[in-house]
Design an enzyme around this catalytic site. Structure first.
Site, mmCIF file in Angstrom:
data_model
loop_
_atom_site.group_PDB
_atom_site.id
_atom_site.type_symbol
_atom_site.label_atom_id
_atom_site.label_comp_id
_atom_site.label_asym_id
_atom_site.label_seq_id
_atom_site.Cartn_x
_atom_site.Cartn_y
_atom_site.Cartn_z
ATOM 1 N N ARG A 84 0.859 -1.192 0.000
ATOM 2 C CA ARG A 84 0.000 0.000 0.000
ATOM 3 C C ARG A 84 0.893 1.238 0.000
ATOM 4 O O ARG A 84 1.670 1.436 0.941
ATOM 5 C CB ARG A 84 -0.905 -0.004 1.241
ATOM 6 C CG ARG A 84 -1.685 1.263 1.372
ATOM 7 C CD ARG A 84 -2.590 1.325 2.610
ATOM 8 N NE ARG A 84 -3.151 2.650 2.645
ATOM 9 C CZ ARG A 84 -3.232 3.443 3.705
ATOM 10 N NH1 ARG A 84 -2.837 3.012 4.886
ATOM 11 N NH2 ARG A 84 -3.725 4.646 3.591
ATOM 12 N N HIS A 121 -3.391 10.922 0.523
ATOM 13 C CA HIS A 121 -2.867 10.733 1.885
ATOM 14 C C HIS A 121 -2.326 12.081 2.370
ATOM 15 O O HIS A 121 -1.134 12.248 2.586
ATOM 16 C CB HIS A 121 -1.786 9.639 1.885
ATOM 17 C CG HIS A 121 -1.459 9.065 3.229
ATOM 18 N ND1 HIS A 121 -1.495 7.710 3.504
ATOM 19 C CD2 HIS A 121 -1.094 9.645 4.391
ATOM 20 C CE1 HIS A 121 -1.153 7.486 4.772
ATOM 21 N NE2 HIS A 121 -0.901 8.651 5.338
ATOM 22 N N GLU A 162 -7.488 8.325 6.180
ATOM 23 C CA GLU A 162 -7.799 9.023 7.431
ATOM 24 C C GLU A 162 -8.314 10.453 7.246
ATOM 25 O O GLU A 162 -7.693 11.408 7.712
ATOM 26 C CB GLU A 162 -6.573 9.044 8.347
ATOM 27 C CG GLU A 162 -6.113 7.669 8.741
ATOM 28 C CD GLU A 162 -5.079 7.675 9.876
ATOM 29 O OE1 GLU A 162 -4.670 8.765 10.314
ATOM 30 O OE2 GLU A 162 -4.702 6.588 10.329
ATOM 31 N N ASN A 283 -7.424 1.746 9.940
ATOM 32 C CA ASN A 283 -6.096 1.992 10.497
ATOM 33 C C ASN A 283 -6.258 1.964 12.013
ATOM 34 O O ASN A 283 -7.021 2.759 12.568
ATOM 35 C CB ASN A 283 -5.577 3.380 10.101
ATOM 36 C CG ASN A 283 -5.297 3.498 8.605
ATOM 37 O OD1 ASN A 283 -5.442 2.538 7.850
ATOM 38 N ND2 ASN A 283 -4.893 4.688 8.188
ATOM 39 N N TYR A 285 -4.316 1.953 15.814
ATOM 40 C CA TYR A 285 -3.107 2.111 16.623
ATOM 41 C C TYR A 285 -3.363 1.840 18.101
ATOM 42 O O TYR A 285 -2.648 1.076 18.721
ATOM 43 C CB TYR A 285 -2.498 3.510 16.418
ATOM 44 C CG TYR A 285 -1.866 3.611 15.049
ATOM 45 C CD1 TYR A 285 -0.558 3.201 14.846
ATOM 46 C CD2 TYR A 285 -2.595 4.052 13.944
ATOM 47 C CE1 TYR A 285 0.018 3.230 13.580
ATOM 48 C CE2 TYR A 285 -2.029 4.083 12.675
ATOM 49 C CZ TYR A 285 -0.723 3.674 12.503
ATOM 50 O OH TYR A 285 -0.162 3.691 11.258
ATOM 51 N N GLU A 355 -3.572 -0.119 8.205
ATOM 52 C CA GLU A 355 -2.384 0.328 8.948
ATOM 53 C C GLU A 355 -2.438 -0.217 10.355
ATOM 54 O O GLU A 355 -3.508 -0.210 10.992
ATOM 55 C CB GLU A 355 -2.321 1.862 9.090
ATOM 56 C CG GLU A 355 -1.824 2.587 7.893
ATOM 57 C CD GLU A 355 -1.747 4.102 8.115
ATOM 58 O OE1 GLU A 355 -1.503 4.560 9.260
ATOM 59 O OE2 GLU A 355 -1.934 4.829 7.128
#
Ligand code: BGC
Length: 441
Positions: A84, A121, A162, A283, A285, A355
């Site tokens: 990606r 992005h 995002e 994504n 985290y 991600e």
């Protein structure tokens, strides 16, 4: 919290057949060669002192533009199915800009690595502005040009990365480009990106694409206590992070109260925004702990949280943290995905983790291995619980320009020496290679 008895020494359970293992990067963070493209809002933003902590810029970054062959060799060595990366809109708008992506895609295909481009992005051409509705139409035109050139070899596409962070950090709080501090007046930026996504899906379909997703950032939101003020604040934060960009896409409506704040003919736009996608990128985290506002501006991990916000972000104590200070909570990924499945039911398409990763120093990065191992296992628990997950991409292949943090945070499986630009695989590179190989054995 952790209830699973398996340990890091047990083999990672098998994921479904056809599961896609990959790694991610983005154009502005790795390409460099800023002299061969027009400026983006990130170039303008970084040029102003005080915006990037170490005062650095992405003018050279990892010099991937010139070293992409070496980087594709690293991908081939890793044995991943897919890569990606993102396409820089200002580069495509510059003469010959698409040639680079043409070469990159050829190189990936020759190495047997599937290209998965993200079309936006955060590096918006400097002359454009997401406050303008017209930017959405401009995006669709750019997407058509890219599809026309690459669509014969690229089959899997990501529209936006995002949009929540780009809206909140870039336009509401001002810690990312373009550095606006509009607070809730930033909401049109959310709407116009969503519209851009929907128009891009239409443009991609018109070009023959049939495997389209988006990469949205999500994480469980945990109230700081059971007090109603904390629960209410956490619900509000949950709407911003987990629903503002998912409800319109998956349900064709804004969370209650938000549609009225958006510009234009929202109900007509929502039809475009909710054009079906083939999969939904997440994504992930960490979870966020959120409480009632504290009545004063606070600094949370370098992000200025003005007193006017109806919530405050709080520390999650008692868990390991990355160099960035982000809590390491793999179970949050299982909780997030099973929660999404509950919230959206059949409307949730197959999920891809676009991600997941962490910032740590050093070549013998055992903490990164522990982080990734824990998260891959947590992802498998979501699969066992019935969530249809089709892929997992580590952020990131290379250490790179980490936005407002400059080069201080290292997320790569491969170390980059910013003096010599030499690449050195870290211990985690070997771990990921072995893990992916074991899934195929
Ligand atoms: C972004 C990446 C970023 C990573 C780590 C994500 O929010 O998509 O560009 O480098 O997180 O902060």
């Amino acid at each position: 919290m952790a209830t699973d008895q398996r340990t890091a020494t047990d083999p990672i359970p098998r994921f479904p057949d056809g599961f896609l293992w990959g790694v991610s990067t983005s154009a502005h963070q790795i390409e460099g060669a800023a002299d061969q493209r027009g400026p983006s809002v990130w170039d303008t933003f970084t040029a102003e002192p005080g915006h990037v902590k170490d005062g650095s810029t992405a003018a050279v970054a990892c010099d991937h533009f010139h070293r992409y062959r070496d980087d594709v060799a690293l991908l081939a060595g890793l044995g991943v199915d897919a890569y990606r990366f993102s396409i820089s809109w200002p580069r495509v708008d510059s003469p010959g800009g698409l040639d680079f992506y043409d070469r990159l895609v050829d190189e990936l295909c020759a190495a047997g690595v599937r290209p998965v481009p993200t079309l936006f992005h955060w590096d918006l051409p400097a002359e454009l502005d997401w406050l303008d509705r017209d930017t959405a139409a401009r995006f669709a035109a750019y997407v058509s040009a890219v599809t026309e050139r690459l669509g014969d070899r690229v089959t899997k596409w990501i529209t936006l990365n995002e949009p929540a962070e780009h809206t909140l950090l870039g336009h509401a709080l001002g810690v990312h480009a373009p550095g606006r501090q509009l607070l809730f007046d930033a909401l049109p930026v959310a709407h116009h990106q969503l519209l851009a996504h929907g128009l891009a899906v239409q443009a991609l379909r018109a070009g023959g694409a049939s495997d389209i997703g988006i990469a949205n950032s999500h994480g469980p939101t945990w109230p700081a206590s059971r007090d109603s003020a904390d629960v209410e604040a956490a619900d509000f934060y949950d709407v911003l992070l987990n629903r503002l960009f998912a409800d319109p896409l998956l349900l064709g409506e804004y969370p209650a109260g938000l549609g009225e704040l958006m510009p234009g003919d929202v109900s007509a736009d929502l039809k475009v925004i909710s054009e079906p996608v083939d999969w939904y990128g997440v994504n992930y985290y960490a979870p966020t702990r959120v409480g009632a506002p504290e009545g004063a501006e606070i600094d949370f991990g370098g992000v200025r949280m003005p007193a006017e916000l109806p919530f405050s972000v709080r520390e999650i104590e008692g868990v390991p943290v990355t160099d960035f200070g982000w809590p390491v909570i793999p179970d949050g990924l299982t909780e997030l995905l099973t929660g999404f499945r509950e919230r959206y039911g059949e409307k949730l398409p197959p999920v891809v983790i676009t991600e997941n990763g962490c910032s740590y120093e050093g070549l013998d990065d055992q903490e990164r291995i522990a982080y990734l191992d824990g998260h891959v296992r947590a992802l498998h628990r979501a699969v066992e619980a019935g969530v249809d997950v089709r892929g997992y991409f580590v952020w990131s292949l290379l250490d790179n320009f980490e936005w407002a943090e400059g080069y201080a945070r290292r997320f790569g499986l491969v170390h980059v020496d910013y003096e010599t630009l030499a690449r050195t695989p870290k211990a985690s590179y070997g771990w990921y290679r072995a893990m992916v190989a074991s899934q195929r054995a």
